[in-house]
Design an enzyme around this catalytic site. Structure first.
Site, PDB file in Angstrom:
ATOM      1  CG  HIS A   1      -2.135  -0.826   1.107  1.00 14.55           C
ATOM      2  ND1 HIS A   1      -3.272  -0.445   0.442  1.00 14.55           N
ATOM      3  CD2 HIS A   1      -2.385  -2.077   1.566  1.00 14.55           C
ATOM      4  CE1 HIS A   1      -4.177  -1.413   0.502  1.00 14.55           C
ATOM      5  NE2 HIS A   1      -3.661  -2.415   1.190  1.00 14.55           N
TER       6      HIS A   1
ATOM      7  CE  LYS B   1      -2.878  10.139   3.070  1.00  8.52           C
ATOM      8  NZ  LYS B   1      -3.367   9.397   1.889  1.00  8.52           N
TER       9      LYS B   1
ATOM     10  NE  ARG C   1      -2.527   7.983   6.804  1.00  5.30           N
ATOM     11  CZ  ARG C   1      -1.316   7.957   6.255  1.00  5.30           C
ATOM     12  NH1 ARG C   1      -0.294   8.558   6.852  1.00  5.30           N
ATOM     13  NH2 ARG C   1      -1.100   7.331   5.109  1.00  5.30           N
TER      14      ARG C   1
END
Length: 806
Positions: A357, A542, A537
Site C-alpha cells: 500500500h 497528501k 489522513r
C-alpha cells in the site's frame, strides 16, 4: 390476491412485531421506558435475525461444495455504521421505515445513534471493508480477520485549534452485530526459548494469552450471500487472582486481565517508545497467529492432506502488518506438523499473497533483530532459514529480509508470497522500479496490479439516495450489481432537463450539509458556494498545506479587491494526524487558525470560508462526499499508492483537482482529461526536481502569491498571540520541501482558477460532473475482487440465488 400495498403493510407489521419483541425480550424495556439506544438495538437485532439464515446457508454451501476460501488478514476494517448498510443490502428499507413510522420513530435518528466501529484509520481499512462487502455480493466464500479494538484509533477533538486525542469508546455500548465465540479461543505465546529435541525445534513461550473470536456477519447485495468478519479479543490465560485480592493487593489481582486487554485496546499504539514498539509487534503477531491457527483448524476439519492447502485456502495479507504470516505458517507446518522445511515454505508461499500500500520507505515496517528475537525467537530463526533458502533460489544474498540488524517486513512479505499486488497502475509500476526493484528483477512474474475500488452499495446507493434514485429512474437498478452499467447514463448527460435533476440532487445534498455545519459547528455557509473538499489522513505527502497556502493566497486577493465578482467557496477539510506526528498536528492547528481568521473576516467571509469538522470518520464521509463539488486529490506525484476517496467523490459527481498520482491517473483516463483539473509535476519530474539545490526557495521567489502566503503565516497573521507558532512549517517549505509544495503551487493556483471559470458555466459544469458519475463504475470493488479471484487467488464464486425475490 393480496395487493402490493397490503403486502407491504404485512411486511411492516412483521418488522414492527420483531422490533417490539427485541425491545422487550432482548433489551428488557417497554415502549414507555425505552430510550433511542434501546430502539436502535431492537431494530438492529430485528434486521440481524433476517441476516443469520442467509449467513448460515452460505457457510453450509461452502462446506458442502468444498469451495476454496479467501482469508483476508488486515489490522484495519473501517466498517463504519452497520445498520443502514444491512438494511440497504437486505432490501428492507420499506419494511424498516414503515415499521418505525407505525411506532412513531424517526429512521434517521435511529441510524445516527449507532457509533462508528473504530476498527481502522483511513483508506487501507475502508478498502478492507469494501472488499468484504464485495466478496459477499459476488458469492465468494471469504473470511476477514482483524482485531476487536476496544478503543480503536482515537476520537479527535480540537482545543484552541490543537488536535486532542481521546479514547474512542464505540464499545461502551453493546455491539449489536457481533456473536461471541468463546469456543474459538486460541493460545498465543511470546518470548521464551527454543529447544531442539530429536532434530525438531520446540518453542516454549514464556508469556501466553488467549485470542477469543467475535464474529460479525457481512451480507452482500440482496442478501444472496453472507461471509464473516472475525475479530480477535485478547484475554489472559489466568484471570482474576483471588488470593492476591484477599491479601489486599487489589491492583495486582487484576493485572493479568489489564495486560491482556492492552493488546487489543488501541489501534496503532504510539511506537516512539520501546513499550509502544513491543506492543505493536505483539498485536501483529497475535492477530496473524490466531488467524492462521483458525484457518488450519478449519482446513484440517475437512482435509487430511496439507499439500492441498493452496488449493483450498488463499491468504491475503493487507500491507506489512500481517507479514509475519509467512514464518508463522512455516512454523505451524514444519515444527508442529512435521513437514519438510522447504516443502513448508513452498506450501506457505503458494497460499499467501501480499498487498503493498505504500511507496514511502518509512512506512515499510522494520523490526530490530533484538526485539524480534526476544518476542518471537523461533520466528527469527525461521526468517534466517527462509533468507538462506531464498539466497539459494536467487543466487544473491542482498535480497534478504534480515539485513543490517533489522527484519524488513515488506521484503519478508514479498519473499513469502506467490503474488504481490499494487493498488493502482502507476503505483504497481513504481513498485517495480523503486521499493521492490531488485526483488522484481529476481521474480519478474510476482508483481501484479489490482486497482482499488469502492462498493457502490454504500458509496452511492446508500449515502446518496437522491442521485441513486435519479440513476435508477434513468437506467434501472442493475447498476447496483454491475456498476459498469453507469456508462448507460452518457446519453442522458446530453439532456438539459436531466442535468437539471442531477444538479438539483447535488444542491439538496449541499443544503443538508449546510444545515449540519450550522447545527454542529455554528458556521453559516452558502449552499450555492463551491464545496471544495479534502478529506484524508493529515500527512505532508497528501499536502493539506498546499491547499491551505492557496486558500491564504486567495483570501489575500479578495481582501485586495473585496468588491469584485468573486465566486464563493467553502473549503472543507477533514482528517486525523497521528499523535506522534508533530508536523501533521501543526498542519491541523494551522488549518483551524486559518478558519478562525477567515470565517470572522467581514470583508471576505461571504466569499471564502474554511470548515474543519472534528473526528472525521466513515459516517462523516457519507455526509460530505455526496455534497462535494470539487475533490482535492493533490498528493505529491509518486507518493499516493491509490486512494479510494478520489473514486467515491467522482462516483458521486464531484470533479477532481489533482496530480498524476495513484488512481488519479486511471480516473482521469476514464472520465476524460477535459473533465479533470490536472496540475503538478509527474513522478519522474518530482524525483528530478528533488535533486536540484534550492528548488523551494526558487519556487517561492518566482511566485509572489506563494511568497506572500508564506510570509503571512510567518508574520503571525493566524497566530497573533504566538507569531512564531508555525516556524516548523514555514522553514520546511522554504528550505527542504521534500514533498514539492512550493514547486507545485503555481500550477495548483492556475488549476483552481480554471475551476472558478468552469463553475460559472453551469450547463458545462453539470455535464462534466455527470460524466464523472457515468464513467467511474469501473472503480467498483466488485471489479477489483474479480481481478484478485483471477490473478491472485485462483478461485471462483458460488452461484447466487436471488433470495430477496423468493
Amino acid at each position: 390476491m393480496t395487493s402490493p400495498r397490503a403486502s407491504a403493510g404485512l411486511h411492516h407489521a412483521d418488522m414492527k412485531d420483531s422490533i417490539l419483541h427485541h425491545l422487550v425480550y432482548t433489551q428488557g424495556k417497554d415502549v414507555t421506558t425505552a430510550h433511542i439506544y434501546d430502539w436502535r438495538m431492537a431494530v438492529s437485532y430485528a434486521v440481524r435475525d433476517r441476516i443469520v439464515d442467509r449467513w448460515f446457508e452460505a457457510t453450509r454451501r461452502t462446506y458442502a461444495e468444498k469451495r476454496k476460501r479467501v482469508y483476508y488478514l488486515s489490522l484495519e476494517f473501517l466498517i463504519g455504521r452497520l445498520l443502514k448498510d444491512a438494511v440497504v443490502n437486505m432490501r428492507l428499507e420499506e419494511d424498516v421505515e414503515g415499521a418505525l413510522q407505525r411506532l412513531g420513530l424517526d429512521w434517521l435518528e435511529i441510524i445516527e445513534d449507532e457509533p462508528d466501529a473504530a476498527l481502522g484509520n483511513g483508506g487501507l481499512g475502508r478498502l478492507a471493508a469494501c472488499f468484504m462487502e464485495s466478496q459477499a455480493t459476488l458469492g465468494l466464500p471469504a473470511m476477514g480477520y482483524g482485531i476487536r479494538y476496544e478503543n480503536g484509533l482515537f476520537r479527535q477533538r480540537f482545543e484552541h485549534g490543537r488536535q486532542v486525542e481521546e479514547p474512542e469508546d464505540w464499545l461502551g455500548q453493546k455491539h449489536a452485530w457481533e456473536f461471541v465465540r468463546p469456543e474459538v479461543s486460541i493460545d498465543i505465546g511470546f518470548g521464551g526459548h527454543v529447544q531442539e529435541i530429536g532434530g525438531r525445534a520446540h518453542w516454549h513461550p514464556s508469556d501466553m494469552l488467549i485470542a477469543m473470536a467475535h464474529d460479525t456477519p457481512v451480507i452482500g447485495w440482496k442478501g444472496r450471500w453472507g461471509n464473516t468478519l472475525r475479530l480477535w479479543e485478547a484475554r489472559p490465560m489466568h484471570g482474576f487472582d483471588l488470593a492476591r485480592f484477599n491479601r489486599g493487593d487489589y491492583v495486582a489481582a487484576a493485572e493479568p486481565e489489564a495486560q491482556a486487554r492492552t493488546l487489543s485496546r488501541v489501534l496503532y499504539p504510539d511506537d516512539h517508545t520501546e513499550q509502544g514498539k513491543e506492543l505493536r509487534l505483539k498485536q501483529e503477531f497475535f492477530h496473524t497467529a490466531a488467524s492462521l491457527r483458525d484457518i488450519l483448524r478449519r482446513f484440517e476439519s475437512e482435509y487430511d492432506d496439507l499439500k492441498l492447502l493452496p488449493k483450498k485456502a488463499a491468504i491475503q495479507i493487507n500491507d506489512t502488518h500481517p507479514a509475519i504470516a509467512g514464518p508463522e505458517l512455516v512454523r505451524l507446518l514444519h515444527d508442529e506438523r512435521g513437514m519438510d522445511f522447504e516443502e513448508a515454505v513452498g506450501i506457505a508461499r503458494a497460499t499467501i499473497s501480499y498487498t503493498n500500500h505504500t511507496l514511502l520507505p518509512e512506512a515499510l515496517e522494520t523490526w530490530s533483530e533484538a526485539r524480534m528475537g526476544r518476542l518471537l525467537p523461533r520466528h527469527m530463526q525461521l526468517i534466517d532459514r527462509i533468507d538462506d533458502l531464498h539466497r539459494r533460489e536467487t543466487g544473491t544474498g542482498h535480497l534478504n529480509a534480515h539485513q543490517d540488524g533489522r527484519v524488513h517486513m515488506g521484503t519478508l512479505g514479498f519473499i513469502m508470497a506467490h503474488k504481490v499486488n499494487g493498488v493502482a497502475a502507476l503505483h504497481t509500476e513504481l513498485m517495480k522500479s523503486t521499493v521492490f526493484k531488485d526483488l522484481h528483477e529476481a521474480h519478474p512474474d510476482r508483481i501484479v496490479n489490482e486497482t482499488n475500488g469502492v462498493t457502490p452499495r454504500r458509496w452511492l446507493l446508500s449515502c446518496n439516495p437522491r442521485l441513486a434514485g435519479l440513476i435508477t429512474e434513468s437506467i434501472g437498478e442493475e447498476w447496483v450489481d454491475h456498476a459498469e452499467q453507469l456508462k448507460s447514463l452518457e446519453p442522458f448527460v446530453e439532456d438539459a432537463g436531466w442535468l437539471e435533476k442531477f444538479a438539483a440532487a447535488k444542491r439538496a445534498n449541499k443544503v443538508d450539509l449546510t444545515r449540519w455545519i450550522a447545527e454542529n459547528m455554528e458556521i453559516s455557509v452558502d449552499p450555492d458556494s463551491v464545496f471544495d473538499i479534502q478529506v484524508k489522513r493529515i500527512h505532508e505527502y497528501k499536502r493539506q498545506h498546499l491547499n491551505m497556502l492557496e486558500t491564504i493566497a486567495h483570501w489575500l486577493e479578495i481582501r485586495d479587491n473585496p468588491n469584485a465578482d468573486w465566486l464563493p467557496r467553502v473549503k472543507i477539510f477533514g482528517g486525523k494526524a497521528f499523535p506522534n506526528y508533530t508536523y501533521a498536528k501543526e498542519m491541523v492547528r494551522l488549518c483551524n487558525d486559518i478558519a478562525h481568521v477567515l470565517n470572522s473576516d467581514p470583508l471576505t467571509s461571504r466569499y471564502l470560508k474554511v470548515v474543519f469538522p472534528e473526528n472525521y470518520n466513515v459516517s462523516l464521509a457519507e455526509r460530505l462526499i455526496p455534497a462535494a463539488d470539487l475533490s482535492e486529490q493533490i498528493s505529491t506525484a509518486g507518493k499516493e499508492a491509490s486512494g479510494t476517496g478520489n473514486m467515491k467523490f467522482s462516483l458521486n459527481g464531484a470533479l477532481t483537482i489533482g496530480t498524476l498520482d495513484g488512481a488519479n491517473v486511471e480516473i482521469r483516463d476514464l472520465v476524460g482529461a477535459e473533465n479533470f483539473f490536472l496540475f503538478g509535476m509527474t513522478a519522474p519530474e518530482v524525483m528530478e526536481r528533488r535533486h536540484e539545490p534550492g528548488h523551494s526557495a526558487r519556487a517561492i521567489a518566482e511566485d509572489p502569491r506563494l511568497a506572500r502566503a508564506i510570509d503571512t503565516i510567518r508574520q503571525g497573521r493566524f497566530s497573533p498571540d504566538e507569531p512564531g507558532r508555525y516556524h516548523m512549517i514555514t522553514e520546511n517549505l522554504a528550505h527542504d520541501d521534500y514533498f514539492m509544495v512550493c514547486s507545485d503551487f503555481s500550477d495548483y493556483w492556475r488549476a483552481q482558477r480554471e475551476v472558478d471559470a468552469a463553475y460559472v458555466q453551469p450547463a458545462s459544469w453539470w455535464r462534466m460532473a455527470a460524466l464523472n458519475t457515468a464513467r467511474t463504475g469501473w472503480f467498483s470493488s466488485d471489479r477489483t475482487i474479480r481481478g484478485y479471484m483471477k490473478d491472485v487467488w485462483d478461485t471462483e464464486a458460488a452461484s447466487l440465488v436471488d433470495v430477496a425475490a423468493e
